[in-house]
Design a protein around this motif. Structure first.
Motif, PDB file in Angstrom:
ATOM      1  N   GLY A   1      28.628  31.844  43.901  1.00 12.24           N
ATOM      2  CA  GLY A   1      28.928  33.271  44.080  1.00 12.24           C
ATOM      3  C   GLY A   1      30.202  33.691  43.371  1.00 12.24           C
ATOM      4  O   GLY A   1      30.247  34.741  42.727  1.00 12.24           O
ATOM      5  N   GLY A   2      31.229  32.847  43.465  1.00  9.76           N
ATOM      6  CA  GLY A   2      32.498  33.172  42.808  1.00  9.76           C
ATOM      7  C   GLY A   2      32.373  33.196  41.299  1.00  9.76           C
ATOM      8  O   GLY A   2      32.927  34.068  40.619  1.00  9.76           O
ATOM      9  N   GLU A   3      31.609  32.241  40.757  1.00  8.10           N
ATOM     10  CA  GLU A   3      31.404  32.192  39.299  1.00  8.10           C
ATOM     11  C   GLU A   3      30.593  33.396  38.828  1.00  8.10           C
ATOM     12  O   GLU A   3      30.874  33.964  37.769  1.00  8.10           O
ATOM     13  N   GLN A   4      29.597  33.811  39.628  1.00  4.16           N
ATOM     14  CA  GLN A   4      28.809  34.999  39.262  1.00  4.16           C
ATOM     15  C   GLN A   4      29.688  36.252  39.274  1.00  4.16           C
ATOM     16  O   GLN A   4      29.520  37.142  38.436  1.00  4.16           O
ATOM     17  N   GLN A   5      30.639  36.316  40.218  1.00  4.12           N
ATOM     18  CA  GLN A   5      31.545  37.476  40.259  1.00  4.12           C
ATOM     19  C   GLN A   5      32.435  37.490  39.021  1.00  4.12           C
ATOM     20  O   GLN A   5      32.669  38.540  38.419  1.00  4.12           O
ATOM     21  N   MET A   6      32.934  36.314  38.631  1.00  3.72           N
ATOM     22  CA  MET A   6      33.733  36.223  37.405  1.00  3.72           C
ATOM     23  C   MET A   6      32.910  36.670  36.201  1.00  3.72           C
ATOM     24  O   MET A   6      33.406  37.380  35.325  1.00  3.72           O
ATOM     25  N   LEU A   7      31.641  36.270  36.183  1.00  2.64           N
ATOM     26  CA  LEU A   7      30.758  36.647  35.070  1.00  2.64           C
ATOM     27  C   LEU A   7      30.519  38.161  35.051  1.00  2.64           C
ATOM     28  O   LEU A   7      30.536  38.779  33.979  1.00  2.64           O
TER      29      LEU A   7
ATOM     30  N   PRO B   1      36.654  48.000  27.781  1.00  6.47           N
ATOM     31  CA  PRO B   1      36.865  49.303  28.428  1.00  6.47           C
ATOM     32  C   PRO B   1      38.339  49.691  28.533  1.00  6.47           C
ATOM     33  O   PRO B   1      39.213  48.841  28.639  1.00  6.47           O
ATOM     34  N   LYS B   2      38.558  50.997  28.504  1.00 11.36           N
ATOM     35  CA  LYS B   2      39.878  51.534  28.830  1.00 11.36           C
ATOM     36  C   LYS B   2      40.014  51.637  30.354  1.00 11.36           C
ATOM     37  O   LYS B   2      41.091  51.488  30.897  1.00 11.36           O
ATOM     38  N   LEU B   3      38.872  51.920  31.006  1.00  9.97           N
ATOM     39  CA  LEU B   3      38.814  52.011  32.469  1.00  9.97           C
ATOM     40  C   LEU B   3      37.743  51.050  32.973  1.00  9.97           C
ATOM     41  O   LEU B   3      36.569  51.170  32.615  1.00  9.97           O
ATOM     42  N   LEU B   4      38.151  50.089  33.801  1.00  9.92           N
ATOM     43  CA  LEU B   4      37.228  49.126  34.412  1.00  9.92           C
ATOM     44  C   LEU B   4      37.042  49.504  35.876  1.00  9.92           C
ATOM     45  O   LEU B   4      38.013  49.608  36.625  1.00  9.92           O
ATOM     46  N   MET B   5      35.784  49.716  36.277  1.00  9.10           N
ATOM     47  CA  MET B   5      35.480  50.048  37.669  1.00  9.10           C
ATOM     48  C   MET B   5      34.859  48.827  38.341  1.00  9.10           C
ATOM     49  O   MET B   5      33.886  48.255  37.827  1.00  9.10           O
ATOM     50  N   LEU B   6      35.424  48.442  39.471  1.00 10.46           N
ATOM     51  CA  LEU B   6      34.975  47.243  40.192  1.00 10.46           C
ATOM     52  C   LEU B   6      34.475  47.646  41.572  1.00 10.46           C
ATOM     53  O   LEU B   6      35.214  48.242  42.355  1.00 10.46           O
ATOM     54  N   ASP B   7      33.212  47.313  41.862  1.00  9.29           N
ATOM     55  CA  ASP B   7      32.606  47.664  43.146  1.00  9.29           C
ATOM     56  C   ASP B   7      32.463  46.409  44.000  1.00  9.29           C
ATOM     57  O   ASP B   7      31.620  45.559  43.736  1.00  9.29           O
ATOM     58  N   GLU B   8      33.316  46.277  45.003  1.00  8.25           N
ATOM     59  CA  GLU B   8      33.289  45.163  45.962  1.00  8.25           C
ATOM     60  C   GLU B   8      33.367  43.787  45.295  1.00  8.25           C
ATOM     61  O   GLU B   8      32.499  42.936  45.500  1.00  8.25           O
ATOM     62  N   PRO B   9      34.399  43.518  44.482  1.00 15.50           N
ATOM     63  CA  PRO B   9      34.456  42.240  43.780  1.00 15.50           C
ATOM     64  C   PRO B   9      34.625  41.013  44.678  1.00 15.50           C
ATOM     65  O   PRO B   9      34.281  39.904  44.270  1.00 15.50           O
ATOM     66  N   SER B  10      35.114  41.191  45.922  1.00 14.48           N
ATOM     67  CA  SER B  10      35.324  40.010  46.779  1.00 14.48           C
ATOM     68  C   SER B  10      34.204  39.798  47.787  1.00 14.48           C
ATOM     69  O   SER B  10      34.254  38.866  48.587  1.00 14.48           O
ATOM     70  N   LEU B  11      33.178  40.640  47.741  1.00 15.45           N
ATOM     71  CA  LEU B  11      32.107  40.595  48.741  1.00 15.45           C
ATOM     72  C   LEU B  11      31.422  39.227  48.776  1.00 15.45           C
ATOM     73  O   LEU B  11      30.943  38.733  47.755  1.00 15.45           O
ATOM     74  N   GLY B  12      31.396  38.615  49.959  1.00 18.78           N
ATOM     75  CA  GLY B  12      30.679  37.348  50.139  1.00 18.78           C
ATOM     76  C   GLY B  12      31.401  36.117  49.631  1.00 18.78           C
ATOM     77  O   GLY B  12      30.824  35.029  49.609  1.00 18.78           O
ATOM     78  N   LEU B  13      32.664  36.259  49.222  1.00 20.38           N
ATOM     79  CA  LEU B  13      33.390  35.113  48.666  1.00 20.38           C
ATOM     80  C   LEU B  13      34.285  34.467  49.728  1.00 20.38           C
ATOM     81  O   LEU B  13      34.778  35.124  50.634  1.00 20.38           O
ATOM     82  N   ALA B  14      34.503  33.156  49.573  1.00 20.11           N
ATOM     83  CA  ALA B  14      35.408  32.425  50.458  1.00 20.11           C
ATOM     84  C   ALA B  14      36.831  32.939  50.264  1.00 20.11           C
ATOM     85  O   ALA B  14      37.191  33.387  49.167  1.00 20.11           O
ATOM     86  N   PRO B  15      37.676  32.868  51.309  1.00 21.72           N
ATOM     87  CA  PRO B  15      39.040  33.420  51.233  1.00 21.72           C
ATOM     88  C   PRO B  15      39.855  32.951  50.026  1.00 21.72           C
ATOM     89  O   PRO B  15      40.553  33.759  49.406  1.00 21.72           O
ATOM     90  N   LEU B  16      39.756  31.674  49.668  1.00 23.46           N
ATOM     91  CA  LEU B  16      40.518  31.179  48.514  1.00 23.46           C
ATOM     92  C   LEU B  16      40.073  31.850  47.225  1.00 23.46           C
ATOM     93  O   LEU B  16      40.887  32.196  46.370  1.00 23.46           O
ATOM     94  N   LEU B  17      38.762  32.047  47.098  1.00 25.75           N
ATOM     95  CA  LEU B  17      38.217  32.705  45.900  1.00 25.75           C
ATOM     96  C   LEU B  17      38.606  34.178  45.862  1.00 25.75           C
ATOM     97  O   LEU B  17      38.826  34.738  44.791  1.00 25.75           O
ATOM     98  N   VAL B  18      38.682  34.785  47.037  1.00 23.77           N
ATOM     99  CA  VAL B  18      39.104  36.191  47.101  1.00 23.77           C
ATOM    100  C   VAL B  18      40.492  36.344  46.494  1.00 23.77           C
ATOM    101  O   VAL B  18      40.745  37.240  45.680  1.00 23.77           O
ATOM    102  N   GLU B  19      41.400  35.457  46.862  1.00 21.63           N
ATOM    103  CA  GLU B  19      42.759  35.496  46.300  1.00 21.63           C
ATOM    104  C   GLU B  19      42.742  35.337  44.787  1.00 21.63           C
ATOM    105  O   GLU B  19      43.456  36.031  44.059  1.00 21.63           O
ATOM    106  N   THR B  20      41.894  34.420  44.301  1.00 21.73           N
ATOM    107  CA  THR B  20      41.777  34.195  42.852  1.00 21.73           C
ATOM    108  C   THR B  20      41.300  35.457  42.146  1.00 21.73           C
ATOM    109  O   THR B  20      41.859  35.850  41.112  1.00 21.73           O
ATOM    110  N   ILE B  21      40.269  36.099  42.705  1.00 20.28           N
ATOM    111  CA  ILE B  21      39.709  37.316  42.098  1.00 20.28           C
ATOM    112  C   ILE B  21      40.770  38.417  42.039  1.00 20.28           C
ATOM    113  O   ILE B  21      40.932  39.098  41.014  1.00 20.28           O
TER     114      ILE B  21
END
Length: 234
Positions: free
Chosen positions: A137-143, A153-173
């Motif tokens: 899941g974390g690798e797919q979010q990075m992808l 992009p000049k403007l990057l829009m991110l919709d729920e990038p930490s959804l479903g990720l383990a706490p350590l991965l959330v910090e990385t994201i």
């Protein structure tokens, strides 16, 4: 950079946005917070051209984009990393990234973007010939974020990038989001983890049932008793 003025949007007969007005300045991180169904994802979809506003204005660098198609908006410099990642599971990591660059023609510039993505996400380089559906899941979010960045992009829009990720991965994201911003990309962020979003954002808008009910510096809202009670679980 981006200005929404009194934007109303509908799904059929159901009104999802009820006069949204907001502004994003260059090189900012702006976050939208609110409960499920508040209109956060709809706001991103409307900016990205996936949903047409019924009334109101959306201007990007002084140009009206509310009447433009999604591919035209990508070419102007707005990119969306959608909720749920939505990678192409049977395509390789490399092919997914190439899909993000569909609007670009300059091969040398594209190579520079690949280098940037692989520097931000070394795991994607290690997995570049692997099918995206076999990633964690974390690798797919990075992808998903990397693919959105491939359009430069000049403007990057991110919709729920930490959804479903383990706490350590959330910090990385979140560290990576900050790094992308420090490299010069403006970011509009929707995030269920309101505390983390407010900690990295410069400014915040709070949405309730299709309306903006609060707008302030992220630091101020992080300390607001009303926001703590409603969105931070305190």
């Amino acid at each position: 950079m981006l200005v929404l003025s009194n934007v109303h949007a509908f799904y059929g007969n159901i009104q999802a946005l009820k006069g949204i007005s907001l502004e994003i300045k260059e090189k900012e991180i702006v976050t939208l917070i609110g409960s499920n169904g508040a209109g956060k994802t709809t706001t991103l979809k409307t900016i990205a051209g996936l949903l047409r506003p019924k009334t109101g204005s959306i201007q990007f660098n002084g140009e009206e984009i509310g009447n433009k198609s999604a591919p035209e908006i990508v070419k102007l410099g707005i990119s969306l990393s959608p909720e749920g990642r939505q990678v192409f599971p049977r395509m390789t990591v490399l092919e997914n990234l190439e899909m993000g660059a569909f609007s670009r023609k300059d091969k040398a510039e594209m190579n520079g973007s690949f280098e940037r993505i692989y520097a931000l996400f070394p795991r994607l380089y290690e997995r570049k010939h692997q099918a995206a559906g076999t990633l964690s899941g974390g690798e797919q979010q990075m992808l998903a974020i990397g693919r959105a960045l491939m359009s430069k992009p000049k403007l990057l829009m991110l919709d729920e990038p930490s959804l479903g990720l383990a706490p350590l991965l959330v910090e990385t994201i979140f560290q990576l989001i900050r790094e992308i911003n420090e490299q010069g990309t403006t970011i509009l962020l929707i995030e269920q983890n309101a505390r983390m979003a407010l900690m990295i954002a410069h400014r915040c808008y709070v949405l309730e049932t299709g309306k903006i009910v609060l707008a302030d510096d992220a630091k101020h809202l992080l300390e607001s008793d009303a926001v703590k009670k409603a969105y931070l679980g305190e």
